[in-house]
Scaffold this motif. Structure first.
Motif, PDB file in Angstrom:
ATOM      1  N   ASP A 255      52.648  48.913 -57.386  1.00  0.00           N
ATOM      2  CA  ASP A 255      53.924  49.504 -56.997  1.00  0.00           C
ATOM      3  C   ASP A 255      54.202  50.754 -57.817  1.00  0.00           C
ATOM      4  O   ASP A 255      53.606  50.980 -58.870  1.00  0.00           O
TER       5      ASP A 255
ATOM      6  N   ASN B 271      59.764  47.767 -64.762  1.00  0.00           N
ATOM      7  CA  ASN B 271      58.394  47.311 -64.506  1.00  0.00           C
ATOM      8  C   ASN B 271      57.367  48.114 -65.304  1.00  0.00           C
ATOM      9  O   ASN B 271      56.179  48.127 -64.971  1.00  0.00           O
TER      10      ASN B 271
ATOM     11  N   ASP C  81      59.295  52.064 -61.652  1.00  0.00           N
ATOM     12  CA  ASP C  81      60.739  52.038 -61.425  1.00  0.00           C
ATOM     13  C   ASP C  81      61.418  52.994 -62.403  1.00  0.00           C
ATOM     14  O   ASP C  81      61.087  52.991 -63.594  1.00  0.00           O
TER      15      ASP C  81
END
Length: 269
Positions: free
Chosen positions: A13, A21, A16
């Motif tokens: 991902d 994260n 953030d």
């Protein structure tokens, strides 16, 4: 060197912007970039090659520069794909991938100081989710514990053990709490007995206090005991249901059909 980025895009991902994260992102991003043979452009171990004579670079020097720039462009592209817009806009003018990455590491490491405190609080407040398999719930605790260790968050053995007692369902909490208290009492009695032995007295040893930071039953042992008891109770519930079903079936099969009223009787004259 592979320049395919489709697998890279799906591998992790984005970072953030709050940094929540960051720890996981940093580890996974590093692994993914290494797989693309571009990590040396992030850690700065491969600086831009400079020709001996800038005015007259040799063929080999030009080739080395071209190779470096190709990998640098790949590194910048990989990084840009996983940064939030606000972070990319803030740091992209710093120049090389190594300079941008160093600034990002500093920013989000600073943010993680506060996040580590929050991680610690969140960990100590973990509780069992009703109806969920206890094995998977303990795995969730272990993952959270490893994240704390990776984030350099200090959790004592006593705190970890105490969390397990508070984490499990109330009936299991009472069970393992009693086991822990019994084990602690036994250990204290053994310590007192050892301290009062002739050998201990003659040597001048009088330490009878157990360390509060070293529980008699550690977290893993408490989890094992809780799982054993949980499985036993699950089996007992299953047996109880089977028994209830069998009894009900037995009662139903033993009932004789009742004769209808008025059937088989002749009319009175």
């Amino acid at each position: 060197m592979s320049t395919t980025i489709s697998d890279f895009s799906a591998a992790l991902d984005k970072l953030d912007p709050t940094g929540k994260n960051w720890l996981t992102f940093q580890r996974r991003f590093t692994i993914a970039v290494r797989q693309k043979d571009a990590w040396s452009h992030f850690d700065g171990s491969t600086p831009h090659p400079a020709p001996a004579d800038p005015a007259k670079p040799t063929k080999d020097e030009n080739a080395a520069i071209a190779t470096w720039e190709k990998t640098e462009n790949l590194a910048l592209y990989l990084l840009s794909q996983k940064l939030p817009d606000v972070t990319f806009t803030k740091h992209h003018r710093k120049g090389t991938t190594a300079a941008i990455w160093a600034a990002i590491v500093k920013e989000f490491t600073d943010k993680s100081i506060l996040l580590r405190a929050n991680l610690r609080t969140s960990f100590l407040n973990l509780r069992y989710k009703s109806g969920v398999d206890l094995h998977s719930e303990f795995d969730r605790v272990r993952v959270a514990y490893e994240e704390l260790l990776n984030a350099d968050v200090d959790i004592s053995d006593a705190e970890y053990a105490s969390l397990i007692i508070n984490f499990v369902p109330s009936e299991l909490s009472t069970f393992i709490s009693q086991l822990s208290a019994t084990a602690k009492l036994t250990a204290r009695m053994q310590a007192l007995s050892t301290a009062q032995s002739p050998a201990a007295v003659s040597s001048g040893s009088s330490s009878t206090v157990l360390s509060s930071e070293k529980p008699v039953l550690d977290a893993e042992t408490l989890m094992e005991l809780a799982l054993e008891e949980w499985l036993r109770r699950q089996e007992d519930k299953g047996k109880g249901k089977a028994k209830d079903t069998g009894v009900a079936a037995s009662v139903l099969s033993s009932e004789k059909p009742k004769k209808g009223k008025g059937k088989g009787k002749g009319k009175e004259k």
